[in-house]
Design a protein around this motif. Structure first.
Motif: not given
Length: 178
Positions: A155-173
């Motif tokens: 669960a922690a890996a999924a939440v942290i991974g989802r947060r990291a992906q959201a940050q990457l998406d924001k940086q790309a945008a």
């Protein structure tokens, strides 16, 4: 025999101290107690930190801390309590990593310490002076340790991974918008 009682007394002190700190942090998030904001402000803060959706993220963090902390303090379902608290602290560590290790610079030292302590108690067991002992270790079986920690880690890996992906998406945008 005296050594056994000293260890059990030490576990009681460690459990109650760690559990109380975690429960207080969770109560800040969930109820606004002890100077905390409560669920809605915590949800907004979670969104700003990249945990989406914010309200379920805030509730999960608060429950992991408050529930895990309360159960640790009581010594009840100790493997589940330790795993839940450690998982919540893994999420907190992920927020503080950019600031480095030490707490005075906003680093991850404090949540990491709470997480490792909760995990250690969950793995070691609550000791003689606990509700787990009083209930014949009904909720503190070896298979519970394995399942609780595996579930918390996933669960922690999924939440942290989802947060990291959201940050990457924001940086790309943001980069595309410049």
């Amino acid at each position: 025999m005296a050594c056994l009682h000293r260890r059990d007394l030490g576990m009681l002190v460690l459990r109650v101290g760690t559990g109380a700190v975690l429960a207080a942090h969770g109560a800040q998030k969930l109820f606004g107690w002890f100077g905390g904001g409560g669920l809605e402000p915590t949800a907004q803060a979670m969104e700003a930190m990249g945990f989406r959706p914010g309200r379920p993220s805030a509730a999960a963090a608060g429950l992991g801390e408050a529930g895990g902390g309360a159960l640790l303090a009581l010594g009840l379902a100790t493997p589940v309590a330790g795993a839940a608290a450690a998982g919540a602290m893994a999420g907190a560590v992920s927020v503080h990593v950019p600031a480095g290790f030490f707490n005075q610079a906003g680093g991850f030292e404090y949540p990491a310490f709470l997480g490792f302590t909760a995990a250690s108690i969950g793995i070691a067991g609550a000791g003689r002076y606990s509700l787990d002992h009083a209930t014949g270790h009904r909720f503190d079986q070896p298979w519970v340790v394995a399942v609780a920690f595996l579930g918390s880690a996933l669960a922690a890996a999924a939440v942290i991974g989802r947060r990291a992906q959201a940050q990457l998406d924001k940086q790309a945008a943001d980069a595309a918008g410049e």
